[in-house]
Design an enzyme around this catalytic site. Structure first.
Site, PDB file in Angstrom:
ATOM      1  N   GLY A 100       0.821  -1.202   0.000  1.00  0.00           N
ATOM      2  CA  GLY A 100       0.000   0.000   0.000  1.00  0.00           C
ATOM      3  C   GLY A 100       0.860   1.258   0.000  1.00  0.00           C
ATOM      4  O   GLY A 100       1.952   1.283  -0.559  1.00  0.00           O
ATOM      5  N   LEU A 101       0.355   2.308   0.635  1.00  0.00           N
ATOM      6  CA  LEU A 101       1.029   3.605   0.706  1.00  0.00           C
ATOM      7  C   LEU A 101       1.336   4.165  -0.683  1.00  0.00           C
ATOM      8  O   LEU A 101       2.412   4.708  -0.929  1.00  0.00           O
ATOM      9  CB  LEU A 101       2.323   3.501   1.534  1.00  0.00           C
ATOM     10  CG  LEU A 101       2.160   3.120   3.007  1.00  0.00           C
ATOM     11  CD1 LEU A 101       3.525   2.989   3.679  1.00  0.00           C
ATOM     12  CD2 LEU A 101       1.302   4.134   3.748  1.00  0.00           C
ATOM     13  N   CYS A 102       0.374   4.000  -1.589  1.00  0.00           N
ATOM     14  CA  CYS A 102       0.558   4.522  -2.953  1.00  0.00           C
ATOM     15  C   CYS A 102      -0.689   5.291  -3.399  1.00  0.00           C
ATOM     16  O   CYS A 102      -1.109   5.203  -4.563  1.00  0.00           O
ATOM     17  CB  CYS A 102       0.902   3.401  -3.925  1.00  0.00           C
ATOM     18  SG  CYS A 102      -0.128   1.923  -3.820  1.00  0.00           S
ATOM     19  N   GLY A 103      -1.306   6.005  -2.472  1.00  0.00           N
ATOM     20  CA  GLY A 103      -2.457   6.841  -2.809  1.00  0.00           C
ATOM     21  C   GLY A 103      -3.643   6.023  -3.284  1.00  0.00           C
ATOM     22  O   GLY A 103      -3.973   4.980  -2.727  1.00  0.00           O
TER      23      GLY A 103
END
Length: 299
Positions: A100-103
């Protein structure tokens, strides 16, 4: 009584300052993490972007050549891969990321998948094959995921993707599915990823007025060339889609971490201002307390 009240106020002021200092330290640590992740994604993006930029012309030319050749042959020249059947069962290959952590990178593909199913396949049986852990985690709650291939991104090579492509081709040829689609994020630039739906099988007929009357000498025959090119073209198409998604993922993560770092810096600056104001107020209160105590003693 006055001294007790003054001590309580001082203690409260110190506690507030300590809490603000802890928050500033915590935000500083977060900034270091997001900044490092941005730099890592930027480095990976350069490599992934170069790979997909170099591959697109080859993939496009291969598809164009296949369509031009097929247009000059009989409708069944594509063999089993071009057979048009009544659609009763569809397989959708959903390409997301493992992390994750990709908008909104993963959510946009998932949303596109749900919209595609609800709009086009209300009365059709739909199965999913996921490439990427995030898509599998969400979509498996509401849809039938027949297979998850999360390990592809651990070693993203043409040979590894070709195994999955061959499996898809076999599923279509043996009649398990009447149509296979790929949904992924197409890379445009670091800040822009375009959710894309592509038909994988059956092979789509040529669209528009293609220049198919070239004066070429074919060796071996057109039929043999087409039948040889089709599996290669399909494997290349899937590989390109996953490569596109891979580059788009790093672009989305780099952008998301850049925004997160900027937001953390803004919050830290606000807290530093609040801390300085609170510290100044605490010092002023201490001075007033000292002056007040001195005056009380004099009286």
């Amino acid at each position: 009584m006055l001294n007790i009240q003054l001590n309580i106020n001082t203690t409260k002021g110190m506690a507030n300052l300590k809490e603000i200092r802890n928050r500033i330290t915590s935000i500083g640590s977060t900034m270091q993490i997001t900044s490092a992740m941005k730099m890592v994604s930027a480095a990976k993006l350069k490599k992934a972007q170069d790979a997909i930029t170099a591959m697109r012309p080859y993939s496009s030319k291969l598809t164009e050549l296949l369509q031009n050749l097929s247009a000059t042959l009989d409708s069944d020249a594509g063999g089993d891969y071009s057979t048009q059947r009544e659609i009763s069962k569809v397989l959708i290959v959903v390409v997301t990321s493992n992390r994750g952590l990709c908008g909104g990178f993963n959510s946009s593909v998932i949303k596109e998948t749900v919209t595609n199913i609800e709009s086009n396949y209300n009365n059709v049986s739909v199965d999913l094959l996921t490439i990427g852990k995030k898509g599998n985690d969400i979509l498996s709650k509401d849809y039938n995921v027949v297979e998850a291939n999360n390990e592809i991104f651990d070693d993203l090579t043409f040979d590894n993707v070709a195994v999955v492509a061959q499996k898809l081709m076999d599923l279509y040829v043996d009649g398990s599915y009447d149509k296979i689609e790929i949904i992924y994020n197409r890379f445009k630039n670091a800040a822009t990823q375009i959710p894309t739906v592509e038909q994988f099988l059956p092979i789509q007929p040529i669209e528009g007025d293609a220049n198919v009357n070239q004066d070429y000498i074919f060796e071996p025959s057109k039929e043999e060339i087409v039948l040889e090119l089709i599996p290669k073209s399909l494997k290349t198409q899937l590989y390109k889609s996953i490569r596109d998604s891979f580059a788009a993922e790093h672009g989305a993560r780099m952008t998301a971490m850049h925004k997160a770092t900027d937001n953390a810096k803004e919050l830290r600056d606000e807290l530093l201002l609040t801390y300085n104001k609170a510290r100044q107020a605490a010092i002023t209160n201490e001075i007033l307390e000292i002056v007040g105590g001195a005056e009380a003693l004099n009286n």
